[in-house]
Design a protein around this motif. Sequence first.
Motif, short mmCIF file in Angstrom:
data_model
loop_
_atom_site.label_atom_id
_atom_site.label_comp_id
_atom_site.label_asym_id
_atom_site.label_seq_id
_atom_site.Cartn_x
_atom_site.Cartn_y
_atom_site.Cartn_z
N THR A 195 -4.69 1.02 -1.59
CA THR A 195 -5.37 0.42 -0.61
C THR A 195 -5.55 -0.98 -0.69
O THR A 195 -6.09 -0.81 -2.71
N ASN A 196 -5.40 -2.09 -0.60
CA ASN A 196 -5.43 -3.21 -1.31
C ASN A 196 -5.02 -3.76 -2.47
O ASN A 196 -5.66 -4.98 -3.30
N LYS B 177 -3.99 5.58 0.51
CA LYS B 177 -5.36 5.28 0.63
C LYS B 177 -5.06 5.05 -0.91
O LYS B 177 -6.06 3.96 -1.58
N GLY C 163 -5.31 0.96 -8.32
CA GLY C 163 -5.86 1.28 -6.69
C GLY C 163 -6.92 1.89 -6.99
O GLY C 163 -7.64 1.67 -7.59
N THR D 210 0.84 -1.58 0.07
CA THR D 210 0.25 0.44 0.29
C THR D 210 1.04 1.59 0.10
O THR D 210 0.01 2.56 -0.15
#
Length: 486
Positions: free
Chosen positions: A94-95, A91, A327, A87
Amino acid sequence: MNYFEHDLESLHQELVSGRLTAEALTRQTLDKIKQDDQQVQAYLALNEEALATAKELDQTGIDPDSIWSGIPIAIKDNLVTTELPTTAASKMLTNFTSVYEATVVEKLKQAGAIIIGKTNLDEFAMGSSTEKSAFQTTHNPWKLTTAPGGSSGGSAATVAAGDVLASLGSDTGGSIRQPAAFTGVVGLKPTYGRVSRWGLIAFGSSFDQVGPLTRSVKDNAYLLNVIAGADEHDATSSQTEVPDYTAQLEQGVSGMRIAVSKEYLRSGVQPEVKQAVQNAIATYQKLGATVDEVDLPNAKYGIMAYYVLASAEASSNLERFDGIRYGFRAENAQDLDDVYVKTRSEGFGDEVKRRIMLGTFSLSSGSFDKYYKKAAQIRTMITDDFQRVFEKYDVLMGATAPTTAFPLNHESQDPTQMYLNDSFTIPVNLAGLPAMSIPAGFSEGLPIGMQLVGKPFDEATLYQAAYAFEQNTDFQQATPQLGGQE
């Protein structure tokens, strides 16, 4: 497992003999991390598959010729991995899970090391306190209300807490050495090109280097042995031969010529930090080294040049995060331009936006000659200063940071003050030199770090000087008590 009672060599012997299994070591490591991380918050992800990897390793047998075989290691979360999300503490990612592995991670796996988890950092490695993460704030194990430094704060904190023997961080302007100083561990920034950057999410491509964080100098040298070397995927990696960095550790410093920069002892340095460096000078002299003061007249311009150059590179490197390929992507966008604007506005934190704006400005047609070109010229002047010093001296020493760890939230409202924390480390990155921070004392229960700087690709001499100091002091023996002080 109490890692404070073991070094790499002793654990390797336990694993090879069968008195300890890799599965048991990994299970105990995960248990301790889960216990400590309620307070430290060093990890963004733990690798539960590590137990299966360890069990398989036990079945095939620990490699007696690979000292990292069966040893859990933590990885900074801006190095891509296929089995865990990456990451960069943003943000924006994220993932996100990579389809390929960073070269340094591949090398560790080939050596039999077990990737135990991904550590927290300042978003995209931009910060000096690990408070700029989009997900959580990491705490210093020596005093939980203080910062562990940054951006590799998670990697430093987990080693300092005794959760793992070693971790990997990245250093763009001091992001390995300053956290090492704040948390009382050993952190090395190798020579630029010594370690592959393939799979490292780029901040400043001409500055970034991956490096090891450990509790001891010897363990640090063992880790560099594994990750150093040329890489066909990275055109900036050097073809320079990789020596055994443990080979000359015990040769001592008798006859070694050590320089001390006056700039690293200037006003503004915490008195206890300055005294720790003076004590270190006395230790080296007692061990037979020659120590002299030298000038680095252009080092004072380092911060200004760095934040122009590194921000310019960051603005270019972060263009790829646009909400299209991978992303985070903002919702309710009306057209393509709206996707770009909303995604980057919502996905990036304030510090990242600040540096993108600064970098874009310095690269603009009206500002390039006035700012970027002059910063590049200063970079050359700083490099020349170091070159002159190393014509006469083997090692340059000084404080790693002007102060010990500062309180969390102390500098969040003053970005300029945060940038000044890297004033002693940034010139080294501008020159592409190797440098390391080692424990050199304490002030009110908080560790003090001493920085050693070396000639290009001469990490072996740095380890030699650091090991001599470590063996003749007891700072490395001190351990933190979570929630209090040693």
